[in-house]
Structure formats: C-alpha cells, structure tokens
Write a protein that holds these residues in place. Structure first.
Motif, PDB file in Angstrom:
ATOM      1  N   VAL A   1      63.556  27.984  41.862  1.00 44.02           N
ATOM      2  CA  VAL A   1      64.745  28.339  41.083  1.00 44.02           C
ATOM      3  C   VAL A   1      65.825  28.881  42.007  1.00 44.02           C
ATOM      4  O   VAL A   1      65.611  29.881  42.716  1.00 44.02           O
ATOM      5  N   ILE A   2      66.988  28.220  42.003  1.00 49.41           N
ATOM      6  CA  ILE A   2      68.111  28.579  42.864  1.00 49.41           C
ATOM      7  C   ILE A   2      69.340  28.827  41.997  1.00 49.41           C
ATOM      8  O   ILE A   2      69.662  28.029  41.120  1.00 49.41           O
ATOM      9  N   VAL A   3      70.033  29.936  42.278  1.00 49.85           N
ATOM     10  CA  VAL A   3      71.206  30.335  41.493  1.00 49.85           C
ATOM     11  C   VAL A   3      72.352  30.674  42.439  1.00 49.85           C
ATOM     12  O   VAL A   3      72.143  31.312  43.479  1.00 49.85           O
ATOM     13  N   GLY A   4      73.563  30.273  42.064  1.00 46.64           N
ATOM     14  CA  GLY A   4      74.746  30.699  42.798  1.00 46.64           C
ATOM     15  C   GLY A   4      75.471  31.773  42.007  1.00 46.64           C
ATOM     16  O   GLY A   4      75.639  31.642  40.794  1.00 46.64           O
ATOM     17  N   ASP A   5      75.918  32.823  42.685  1.00 43.01           N
ATOM     18  CA  ASP A   5      76.584  33.906  41.960  1.00 43.01           C
ATOM     19  C   ASP A   5      77.668  34.557  42.822  1.00 43.01           C
ATOM     20  O   ASP A   5      77.407  34.981  43.951  1.00 43.01           O
ATOM     21  N   PRO A   6      78.898  34.656  42.277  1.00 42.46           N
ATOM     22  CA  PRO A   6      80.009  35.254  43.025  1.00 42.46           C
ATOM     23  C   PRO A   6      80.205  36.732  42.688  1.00 42.46           C
ATOM     24  O   PRO A   6      81.327  37.193  42.526  1.00 42.46           O
ATOM     25  N   GLY A   7      79.131  37.476  42.569  1.00 42.17           N
ATOM     26  CA  GLY A   7      79.224  38.911  42.323  1.00 42.17           C
ATOM     27  C   GLY A   7      79.407  39.288  40.874  1.00 42.17           C
ATOM     28  O   GLY A   7      80.038  40.307  40.575  1.00 42.17           O
TER      29      GLY A   7
ATOM     30  N   PHE B   1      64.296  32.382  30.911  1.00 45.67           N
ATOM     31  CA  PHE B   1      64.136  30.936  31.121  1.00 45.67           C
ATOM     32  C   PHE B   1      63.791  30.650  32.576  1.00 45.67           C
ATOM     33  O   PHE B   1      62.857  29.891  32.882  1.00 45.67           O
ATOM     34  N   LEU B   2      64.558  31.234  33.494  1.00 44.62           N
ATOM     35  CA  LEU B   2      64.330  30.981  34.917  1.00 44.62           C
ATOM     36  C   LEU B   2      62.953  31.488  35.345  1.00 44.62           C
ATOM     37  O   LEU B   2      62.271  30.843  36.160  1.00 44.62           O
ATOM     38  N   GLU B   3      62.527  32.602  34.804  1.00 41.74           N
ATOM     39  CA  GLU B   3      61.194  33.126  35.136  1.00 41.74           C
ATOM     40  C   GLU B   3      60.094  32.209  34.621  1.00 41.74           C
ATOM     41  O   GLU B   3      59.078  32.008  35.301  1.00 41.74           O
ATOM     42  N   ARG B   4      60.292  31.642  33.443  1.00 40.02           N
ATOM     43  CA  ARG B   4      59.285  30.697  32.926  1.00 40.02           C
ATOM     44  C   ARG B   4      59.240  29.440  33.787  1.00 40.02           C
ATOM     45  O   ARG B   4      58.162  28.882  34.047  1.00 40.02           O
ATOM     46  N   ALA B   5      60.416  28.979  34.217  1.00 45.56           N
ATOM     47  CA  ALA B   5      60.450  27.806  35.094  1.00 45.56           C
ATOM     48  C   ALA B   5      59.699  28.079  36.391  1.00 45.56           C
ATOM     49  O   ALA B   5      58.913  27.246  36.864  1.00 45.56           O
ATOM     50  N   GLN B   6      59.928  29.244  36.957  1.00 48.12           N
ATOM     51  CA  GLN B   6      59.242  29.598  38.195  1.00 48.12           C
ATOM     52  C   GLN B   6      57.743  29.735  37.979  1.00 48.12           C
ATOM     53  O   GLN B   6      56.934  29.305  38.805  1.00 48.12           O
TER      54      GLN B   6
ATOM     55  N   THR C   1      77.080  34.133  46.757  1.00 45.07           N
ATOM     56  CA  THR C   1      75.737  34.120  47.340  1.00 45.07           C
ATOM     57  C   THR C   1      74.858  33.108  46.617  1.00 45.07           C
ATOM     58  O   THR C   1      74.915  32.982  45.395  1.00 45.07           O
ATOM     59  N   VAL C   2      74.054  32.402  47.389  1.00 46.78           N
ATOM     60  CA  VAL C   2      73.017  31.547  46.834  1.00 46.78           C
ATOM     61  C   VAL C   2      71.716  32.328  46.871  1.00 46.78           C
ATOM     62  O   VAL C   2      71.295  32.812  47.921  1.00 46.78           O
ATOM     63  N   TRP C   3      71.097  32.448  45.698  1.00 45.38           N
ATOM     64  CA  TRP C   3      69.897  33.269  45.527  1.00 45.38           C
ATOM     65  C   TRP C   3      68.705  32.408  45.116  1.00 45.38           C
ATOM     66  O   TRP C   3      68.866  31.422  44.397  1.00 45.38           O
ATOM     67  N   GLN C   4      67.523  32.834  45.552  1.00 47.73           N
ATOM     68  CA  GLN C   4      66.290  32.237  45.048  1.00 47.73           C
ATOM     69  C   GLN C   4      65.543  33.277  44.230  1.00 47.73           C
ATOM     70  O   GLN C   4      65.394  34.426  44.663  1.00 47.73           O
ATOM     71  N   LEU C   5      65.097  32.880  43.045  1.00 45.86           N
ATOM     72  CA  LEU C   5      64.310  33.788  42.214  1.00 45.86           C
ATOM     73  C   LEU C   5      62.988  34.062  42.906  1.00 45.86           C
ATOM     74  O   LEU C   5      62.277  33.148  43.321  1.00 45.86           O
ATOM     75  N   THR C   6      62.663  35.335  43.063  1.00 44.38           N
ATOM     76  CA  THR C   6      61.413  35.729  43.705  1.00 44.38           C
ATOM     77  C   THR C   6      60.353  35.981  42.639  1.00 44.38           C
ATOM     78  O   THR C   6      60.665  36.399  41.522  1.00 44.38           O
ATOM     79  N   PRO C   7      59.078  35.728  42.965  1.00 46.85           N
ATOM     80  CA  PRO C   7      58.026  35.903  41.960  1.00 46.85           C
ATOM     81  C   PRO C   7      57.947  37.342  41.458  1.00 46.85           C
ATOM     82  O   PRO C   7      58.085  38.296  42.240  1.00 46.85           O
ATOM     83  N   ALA C   8      57.743  37.497  40.168  1.00 48.39           N
ATOM     84  CA  ALA C   8      57.481  38.820  39.615  1.00 48.39           C
ATOM     85  C   ALA C   8      56.113  39.275  40.130  1.00 48.39           C
ATOM     86  O   ALA C   8      55.244  38.475  40.437  1.00 48.39           O
TER      87      ALA C   8
ATOM     88  N   GLU D   1      67.656  42.579  42.035  1.00 42.52           N
ATOM     89  CA  GLU D   1      66.314  42.960  42.462  1.00 42.52           C
ATOM     90  C   GLU D   1      65.297  41.848  42.216  1.00 42.52           C
ATOM     91  O   GLU D   1      64.199  41.876  42.774  1.00 42.52           O
ATOM     92  N   ARG D   2      65.659  40.852  41.431  1.00 40.61           N
ATOM     93  CA  ARG D   2      64.749  39.752  41.120  1.00 40.61           C
ATOM     94  C   ARG D   2      64.987  38.536  42.016  1.00 40.61           C
ATOM     95  O   ARG D   2      64.284  37.534  41.898  1.00 40.61           O
ATOM     96  N   PHE D   3      65.956  38.638  42.910  1.00 43.08           N
ATOM     97  CA  PHE D   3      66.340  37.483  43.707  1.00 43.08           C
ATOM     98  C   PHE D   3      66.333  37.807  45.194  1.00 43.08           C
ATOM     99  O   PHE D   3      66.495  38.958  45.595  1.00 43.08           O
ATOM    100  N   THR D   4      66.189  36.748  45.990  1.00 44.71           N
ATOM    101  CA  THR D   4      66.300  36.839  47.440  1.00 44.71           C
ATOM    102  C   THR D   4      67.488  35.996  47.886  1.00 44.71           C
ATOM    103  O   THR D   4      67.612  34.826  47.492  1.00 44.71           O
ATOM    104  N   ALA D   5      68.374  36.578  48.691  1.00 43.17           N
ATOM    105  CA  ALA D   5      69.567  35.866  49.144  1.00 43.17           C
ATOM    106  C   ALA D   5      69.190  34.820  50.189  1.00 43.17           C
ATOM    107  O   ALA D   5      68.445  35.100  51.132  1.00 43.17           O
ATOM    108  N   LEU D   6      69.722  33.614  50.016  1.00 43.84           N
ATOM    109  CA  LEU D   6      69.491  32.526  50.967  1.00 43.84           C
ATOM    110  C   LEU D   6      70.693  32.262  51.857  1.00 43.84           C
ATOM    111  O   LEU D   6      70.539  31.876  53.018  1.00 43.84           O
ATOM    112  N   ALA D   7      71.890  32.415  51.303  1.00 45.79           N
ATOM    113  CA  ALA D   7      73.119  32.134  52.053  1.00 45.79           C
ATOM    114  C   ALA D   7      74.292  32.763  51.326  1.00 45.79           C
ATOM    115  O   ALA D   7      74.203  33.048  50.119  1.00 45.79           O
ATOM    116  N   ALA D   8      75.363  32.998  52.051  1.00 46.98           N
ATOM    117  CA  ALA D   8      76.602  33.508  51.448  1.00 46.98           C
ATOM    118  C   ALA D   8      77.778  32.744  52.021  1.00 46.98           C
ATOM    119  O   ALA D   8      77.802  32.425  53.226  1.00 46.98           O
ATOM    120  N   TYR D   9      78.746  32.439  51.167  1.00 42.71           N
ATOM    121  CA  TYR D   9      79.905  31.653  51.560  1.00 42.71           C
ATOM    122  C   TYR D   9      81.179  32.305  51.033  1.00 42.71           C
ATOM    123  O   TYR D   9      81.166  32.997  50.008  1.00 42.71           O
TER     124      TYR D   9
END
Length: 234
Positions: free
Chosen positions: A184-190, A173-178, A222-229, A197-205
């Motif tokens: 596309v921005i995602v938050g993930d606590p590990g 879904f996120l890849e289709r949106a991109q 970490t807040v991640w941005q989906l990177t283009p395939a 490998e599909r995301f680039t880290a923007l910030a960590a809290y």
C-alpha cells in the motif's frame, strides 16, 4: 485530490460525460511527470460551474478529476522511478481522479490496472487520459472502501487524507488491503488527517501545483508506505 465520500450520480459513465470532459479540458503535459499527458482544466471555478450547469444541480463536489494533485503526482513520479514496485503486478488506483497514478503504473510495467472512482466525470476522464497515453486502465464508478481492494497486489492512492471523515474510511480499507498481502502506497502533501505513525516515508518531492488550488506554487509531498500494524507482525 479524490472525493470518495461524496455522492455524484453513481453508475456507469456516458458518452455525454466523455464529451463534457473533452470540451472543458485540454491535453497538457503533467508538470513533474512529463511522461504523462492529462486532459486538465485551466480554471477550477469555471469548470465547477460548468459541471453544475451540465447536471442541472447546485452544490456538486469540485471537479477533482481535472487537475494533477500533488499526492497523485508524487506517487506517479515514484512509480515511474521505481518500476519494480508495480512491474508484472495487478494494481488498484484508489480514488483515481484523473487516472494519473494508474497511467503511470501501466507505463512502469504493471500487468493490469483497475481505477476506482465515484464520479462519473472522473471515470470518463480516466478513459480519455488512458487513451491519450496509449495505455489501458480499467476504470469504473464504484466505492470499494468497505472491502479490501482484492485481488490487487499493489494499492496506490494519492492525497486521500484531507478530511477527517475520509481518513476514517480510507485507513481501515488500506489496512485490510495490506493484511491480505497487498503493498500500500500513498502520496500526501501534508494533509491534516494522515496518521503518520502508521506509515514509513519512501521519498519526498517538491511538486509544482496549481496555486489557485493550493495557495502555493510548490508543495512538499511525501510518498508513504503503510507499515504493518503490530497485530500483523510475526
């Protein structure tokens, strides 16, 4: 934490859902995001039992909508600190839970915010929480994962990779949106199933969380941005 793969009485929210949320929660400032207040529960197990009693059904999913989960808190913090991400844009808050991320997006200047959930209690909570914060979030009980999130220009999601089956639906879904041009921005606590490998880290809290839910008082998130395939690049 959202529950997009669960089934919990699809349809529109009702006045009884709204009353239930109001009765079982209390308005509280969100730790780490004090710009926002949410109706949250003090006791996850007690609320879970209350939802099952209210629905007269056993085995319902946990009330994810009644807590500020680390992934959503991190995305909300990032959005408020970087308003240019959403300012003047249409935003989708996916698997919105309490509506924290969508509310933060409105406060940061989003032109409009749509929040999607499959739990009617969550949609009721989003409406109550948006009103408490003096903002408008258009929330609906709907599963969007077979689409691409259009026409939202920004897709935000907090903590959606905590189960293998969920990850298998969310990533496409996120890849289709991109692919159609959304950021596309995602938050993930590990969580175990985030494909890093599909995301680039923007910030960590270091996000304060409910210890009874996460077995810790702070969660590195970490807040991640989906990177283009590669197939989408140039």
């Amino acid at each position: 934490m959202p529950n997009e793969l669960r089934t919990l009485h699809p349809g529109t929210t009702t006045l009884s859902d709204t009353a239930f949320v109001q009765e079982e929660t209390r308005l509280t400032l969100v730790p780490f995001v004090p710009e926002v207040s949410l109706h949250m529960a003090d006791d996850a197990i007690a609320l879970w039992e209350a939802t099952e009693s209210a629905r007269d059904e056993i085995g319902l999913p946990p009330p994810f909508w009644a807590f500020a989960w680390a992934g959503g808190v991190a995305v909300a913090r990032y959005v408020l600190d970087h308003p240019g991400l959403v300012e003047g844009r249409t935003v989708l808050d996916l698997a919105a839970g309490s509506g924290l991320v969508g509310i933060a997006a409105v406060l940061a200047g989003a032109r409009s915010v749509r929040a999607a959930e499959i739990d009617a209690y969550a949609v009721a909570a989003i409406g109550i929480n948006a009103e408490a914060n003096g903002v408008r979030v258009d929330a609906a009980v709907e599963d969007l994962l077979d689409g691409d999130g259009g026409p939202a220009e920004v897709v935000l999601a907090g903590d959606v990779f905590y189960e293998r089956a969920m990850a298998a639906r969310f990533l496409p879904f996120l890849e289709r949106a991109q692919a159609r041009g959304a950021r596309v921005i995602v938050g993930d606590p590990g969580r175990a199933y985030l494909p890093r490998e599909r995301f680039t880290a923007l910030a960590a809290y270091e996000v304060p969380v409910v210890a009874d839910l996460e077995d810790t008082a702070l969660k590195t998130t970490t807040v991640w941005q989906l990177t283009p395939a590669f197939s989408q690049v140039g």
